[in-house]
Design an enzyme around this catalytic site. Structure first.
Site, mmCIF file in Angstrom:
data_model
loop_
_atom_site.group_PDB
_atom_site.id
_atom_site.type_symbol
_atom_site.label_atom_id
_atom_site.label_comp_id
_atom_site.label_asym_id
_atom_site.label_seq_id
_atom_site.Cartn_x
_atom_site.Cartn_y
_atom_site.Cartn_z
ATOM 1 N N SER A 15 -29.001 107.463 18.804
ATOM 2 C CA SER A 15 -30.003 106.111 19.207
ATOM 3 C C SER A 15 -31.144 106.628 19.444
ATOM 4 O O SER A 15 -31.378 107.523 20.296
ATOM 5 C CB SER A 15 -29.181 105.526 20.215
ATOM 6 O OG SER A 15 -27.672 104.933 19.908
ATOM 7 N N GLU A 63 -16.605 108.570 13.845
ATOM 8 C CA GLU A 63 -16.426 108.343 15.120
ATOM 9 C C GLU A 63 -15.722 107.199 15.261
ATOM 10 O O GLU A 63 -15.068 106.934 16.295
ATOM 11 C CB GLU A 63 -18.208 107.997 15.367
ATOM 12 C CG GLU A 63 -18.180 107.476 16.797
ATOM 13 C CD GLU A 63 -19.575 107.405 17.225
ATOM 14 O OE1 GLU A 63 -20.679 107.524 16.767
ATOM 15 O OE2 GLU A 63 -19.734 107.161 18.394
HETATM 16 C C1 LIG Z 1 -20.877 104.264 26.477
HETATM 17 C C2 LIG Z 1 -21.723 104.393 25.411
HETATM 18 C C3 LIG Z 1 -21.785 105.849 24.678
HETATM 19 C C4 LIG Z 1 -22.923 105.835 23.830
HETATM 20 N N1 LIG Z 1 -23.029 107.124 23.443
HETATM 21 C C5 LIG Z 1 -23.957 107.575 22.439
HETATM 22 C C6 LIG Z 1 -24.116 108.842 22.028
HETATM 23 O O1 LIG Z 1 -23.545 110.022 22.434
HETATM 24 N N2 LIG Z 1 -25.300 109.186 21.042
HETATM 25 C C7 LIG Z 1 -26.146 107.936 20.488
HETATM 26 O O2 LIG Z 1 -26.914 108.292 19.891
HETATM 27 N N3 LIG Z 1 -25.755 106.591 20.884
HETATM 28 C C8 LIG Z 1 -24.868 106.367 21.924
HETATM 29 N N4 LIG Z 1 -24.860 105.371 22.576
HETATM 30 C C9 LIG Z 1 -25.589 104.225 21.898
HETATM 31 C C10 LIG Z 1 -24.990 103.086 20.946
HETATM 32 O O3 LIG Z 1 -24.679 103.505 19.843
HETATM 33 C C11 LIG Z 1 -25.857 101.820 21.043
HETATM 34 O O4 LIG Z 1 -25.857 101.453 22.261
HETATM 35 C C12 LIG Z 1 -25.443 100.719 20.085
HETATM 36 O O5 LIG Z 1 -25.626 101.390 18.353
HETATM 37 C C13 LIG Z 1 -26.443 99.615 19.987
HETATM 38 O O6 LIG Z 1 -27.691 99.906 20.269
HETATM 39 P P1 LIG Z 1 -28.670 99.242 21.274
HETATM 40 O O7 LIG Z 1 -28.207 99.503 22.745
HETATM 41 O O8 LIG Z 1 -30.011 99.519 21.065
HETATM 42 O O9 LIG Z 1 -28.583 97.421 21.151
HETATM 43 P P2 LIG Z 1 -29.423 96.703 19.999
HETATM 44 O O10 LIG Z 1 -29.225 97.253 18.861
HETATM 45 O O11 LIG Z 1 -30.694 96.376 20.544
HETATM 46 O O12 LIG Z 1 -28.276 95.487 20.074
HETATM 47 C C14 LIG Z 1 -28.357 94.376 21.106
HETATM 48 C C15 LIG Z 1 -27.680 93.277 20.634
HETATM 49 O O13 LIG Z 1 -27.999 92.646 19.365
HETATM 50 C C16 LIG Z 1 -26.810 92.671 18.422
HETATM 51 N N5 LIG Z 1 -27.210 92.987 16.906
HETATM 52 C C17 LIG Z 1 -28.251 93.807 16.786
HETATM 53 N N6 LIG Z 1 -28.494 93.876 15.584
HETATM 54 C C18 LIG Z 1 -27.684 92.934 14.835
HETATM 55 C C19 LIG Z 1 -27.638 92.364 13.752
HETATM 56 N N7 LIG Z 1 -28.013 92.941 12.420
HETATM 57 N N8 LIG Z 1 -26.422 91.453 13.383
HETATM 58 C C20 LIG Z 1 -25.890 90.842 14.710
HETATM 59 N N9 LIG Z 1 -26.064 91.288 15.913
HETATM 60 C C21 LIG Z 1 -26.993 92.155 16.062
HETATM 61 C C22 LIG Z 1 -25.914 93.710 18.955
HETATM 62 O O14 LIG Z 1 -24.716 93.588 18.384
HETATM 63 C C23 LIG Z 1 -26.107 93.747 20.496
HETATM 64 O O15 LIG Z 1 -25.192 92.791 20.875
HETATM 65 C C24 LIG Z 1 -23.718 104.914 23.369
HETATM 66 C C25 LIG Z 1 -23.457 103.812 24.018
HETATM 67 C C26 LIG Z 1 -22.537 103.471 24.877
HETATM 68 C C27 LIG Z 1 -22.225 101.975 25.539
#
Ligand SMILES: Cc1cc2nc3c(=O)[nH]c(=O)nc-3n(C[C@H](O)[C@H](O)[C@H](O)COP(=O)(O)OP(=O)(O)OC[C@H]3O[C@@H](n4cnc5c(N)ncnc54)[C@H](O)[C@@H]3O)c2cc1C
Length: 405
Positions: free
Chosen positions: A140, A254
Site C-alpha cells: 500500500s 495472504e
Molecule cells: C491492520 C492492517 C494491516 C495492514 N498491513 C499492511 C501491510 O503490511 N502492507 C501493506 O502494504 N498494506 C497493509 N495494510 C493496508 C491495507 O491493505 C489497505 O488499508 C487496504 O488495501 C485499503 O486501502 P486504503 O486504506 O487505501 O483504503 P481505500 O482504498 O482508500 O478505500 C476506502 C474505502 O473505499 C472502498 N473502496 C475503494 N475502492 C472500491 C471499489 N472499487 N469498489 C467498492 N469500494 C471501494 C474501500 O472498500 C474502503 O471502504 C494494512 C491495513 C490494516 C488495516
C-alpha cells in the site's frame, strides 16, 4: 512428497508424538515462563537468543516443520498434506505454542516457490524456514490502497543495480522487519503492466520507517520511506513489469492465511469463551438468556461460524486438489472478517457496561481485552483487501459477472 496410507500415517503420528515429547521445551508449558513477545516472529535480532520460544523455533525448523509441506531441498518438511494434518493435530493436542509466525511463511515463500529463480529460492527460502529473517509487506501507498495498481514508488534500472524512491504506508511491523517484499513501478507508461516485485533488505541505506499508532492503543504498522535505495539486480522476482501477477497471487495466500484461524484447530471463532455463557453471567439470567434479540443474534453467529468453518474446509480441500489457493479465498476473507466483527460486537453487548472498559481497576483483564479486541476487529474488513474489494473479486473472478467499468 510421499502419499501415505493409514498404516504409514499411524507410524508417522507415533514418530511425531515421540519427537514432541523430547523436543517441546518444558518451560513453554509453564505459564510463568517469560518469553519476549516478539520472539515468535523470529528475525535477525534473535539469531543468538536462548529464549525458549527461539529454542522451539530452531528445533522445529531443523525438522522443516515450520513449513511442513515445502520441499525438503529448500529446508521444508516435505510432508504430504495428510502428514501435515497429523503434525498440526499433534501440536494442537499438546497445546504447543506456534514455532514461528512469519509473513515469509504465509505470503512470500509460496510465491517464491512459484516464481523465483533457483538462486533466489536458495538464498531466501531456507532463511524463511529457519525464521532467520522477518519480512514485511510493502504494497500500500498513500495513493494506492484498494487501487493498488496506482502505486508510484519508482524503481529505475541503473545498469548494475535498481534505484528505488518513494514511500509505502500501513507496512505492518516494518520497524521490526529485516527485509521487505515490495511492489514498485518500473514503467510509468503502463498501469498494471508497469509494476515489478522486488526484495529489499531493510538495513540498506535510505530505508526509513515511522510507526503509526492505532485506535486500539497499539502501533503495529508504519510509514516506510525509500530514498535513493540501491538494491542488487538479482532482487527482482519474476519478469521486469511482471510483478502484478505475483502481487495478486501473494494476496490469495495472504487472504487464505488471514482466514486460517477460523478453520479447524484455529482459535479465532471462539477464543474468548462461549458468548451465551458470558451473556448469562453478566445479565444474571437463570435458565435461558432473557434478551430475545441477543439470544437469536448469538445463535445466528454460532451458525455462521459453523458455515464458515465448513466453507474453509471445502476451500482448503479444493486448494490442495488444484493449484493452490484461488480467487475463492476472497469469499472466505470477506466472510471471516464480517463474522469476526459481528462476534466481537455481540461480546461487547454480552458484557453490558463492563464492555466499555479501556483500562482501570473497574475492569477485569478479559473485559479490557474484549474491548480492545472489538476495536481491532474494525481492521479485519480493511487489511488484506477491504470487504468491498473482496466482494468485487468474488463478483468478477468467481461468479464471472461483468466489470461495471
Ligand atoms: C491492520 C492492517 C494491516 C495492514 N498491513 C499492511 C501491510 O503490511 N502492507 C501493506 O502494504 N498494506 C497493509 N495494510 C493496508 C491495507 O491493505 C489497505 O488499508 C487496504 O488495501 C485499503 O486501502 P486504503 O486504506 O487505501 O483504503 P481505500 O482504498 O482508500 O478505500 C476506502 C474505502 O473505499 C472502498 N473502496 C475503494 N475502492 C472500491 C471499489 N472499487 N469498489 C467498492 N469500494 C471501494 C474501500 O472498500 C474502503 O471502504 C494494512 C491495513 C490494516 C488495516
Amino acid at each position: 512428497m510421499a502419499d501415505f496410507g493409514a498404516g504409514e500415517l499411524d507410524a508417522f503420528r507415533t514418530e511425531v508424538r515421540a519427537w514432541l515429547e523430547a523436543n517441546y521445551p518444558a518451560e513453554l508449558n509453564d505459564p510463568k515462563t517469560k518469553t519476549d513477545p516478539e520472539a515468535v516472529w523470529g528475525g535477525r535480532r534473535f539469531a543468538e537468543s536462548d529464549d525458549p520460544q527461539i529454542v522451539w523455533m530452531k528445533r522445529m525448523a531443523a525438522k522443516g516443520w515450520t513449513t511442513p509441506t515445502w520441499p525438503k531441498e529448500y529446508g521444508g518438511g516435505g510432508l504430504s498434506p495428510a502428514e501435515a494434518k497429523v503434525l498440526e493435530r499433534e501440536l494442537a493436542a499438546i497445546k504447543a505454542r506456534p514455532a514461528v509466525l512469519a509473513f515469509g511463511i504465509w505470503m512470500l515463500g509460496p510465491v517464491l516457490l512459484e516464481y523465483a529463480t533457483e538462486e533466489q529460492k536458495q538464498t531466501h527460502l531456507r532463511r524463511i524456514v529457519n525464521g532467520e529473517i522477518r519480512w514485511c509487506q510493502g504494497y500500500s501507498e498513500p495513493g494506492a490502497g484498494s487501487d493498488l495498481a496506482a502505486l508510484a514508488t519508482k524503481c529505475e534500472d541503473k545498469g548494475d543495480h535498481w534505484l528505488i524512491n518513494g514511500s509505502k504506508i500501513w507496512t505492518s511491523y516494518a520497524d521490526k522487519a529485516d527485509w521487505c517484499f515490495c511492489l514498485v513501478r518500473t514503467d510509468t507508461a503502463k498501469k498494471h503492466e508497469g509494476i515489478s516485485f522486488v526484495l529489499i533488505d531493510m538495513a540498506t541505506p535510505g530505508v526509513e520507517t515511522r510507526p503509526i499508532p492505532l485506535i486500539s492503543g497499539e502501533s503495529p504498522f508504519c510509514e516506510t520511506f525509500f530514498t535513493d535505495v540501491k538494491i542488487p539486480k538479482g532482487n527482482l522476482v519474476g519478469r521486469v513489469n511482471g510483478g502484478w501477477e505475483i502481487a495478486k497471487r501473494l494476496l490469495q495466500y495472504e487472504r487464505q492465511n488471514i482466514s486460517a484461524g477460523f478453520g479447524e484447530g484455529g482459535t479465532a471463532g471462539g477464543a474468548s469463551g462461549d458468548l451465551a455463557v458470558i451473556a448469562k453471567r453478566y445479565s444474571g439470567d437463570e435458565g435461558q438468556l432473557e434478551d430475545i434479540e441477543l439470544r437469536s443474534n448469538i445463535t445466528r453467529n454460532k451458525m455462521d461460524f459453523q458455515s464458515l468453518r465448513l466453507t474453509i474446509a471445502r476451500s482448503a480441500a479444493e486448494s490442495k486438489a488444484g493449484n493452490g489457493p484461488s480467487a475463492a479465498t476472497s469469499i472466505i476473507k470477506y466472510a471471516a472478517a464480517e463474522f469476526a466483527k459481528a462476534r466481537s460486537e455481540l461480546m461487547i453487548e454480552a458484557l453490558g457496561h463492563q464492555g466499555l472498559g479501556w483500562e482501570g481497576e473497574g475492569f477485569e483483564t478479559p473485559e479490557i481485552m474484549a474491548t480492545r479486541g472489538w476495536l481491532r476487529t474494525k481492521a479485519n474488513s480493511i487489511e488484506g483487501g477491504t470487504s468491498e474489494v473482496n466482494l468485487n473479486v468474488v463478483a468478477k473472478r468467481v461468479l464471472g459477472l461483468p466489470d461495471p467499468k
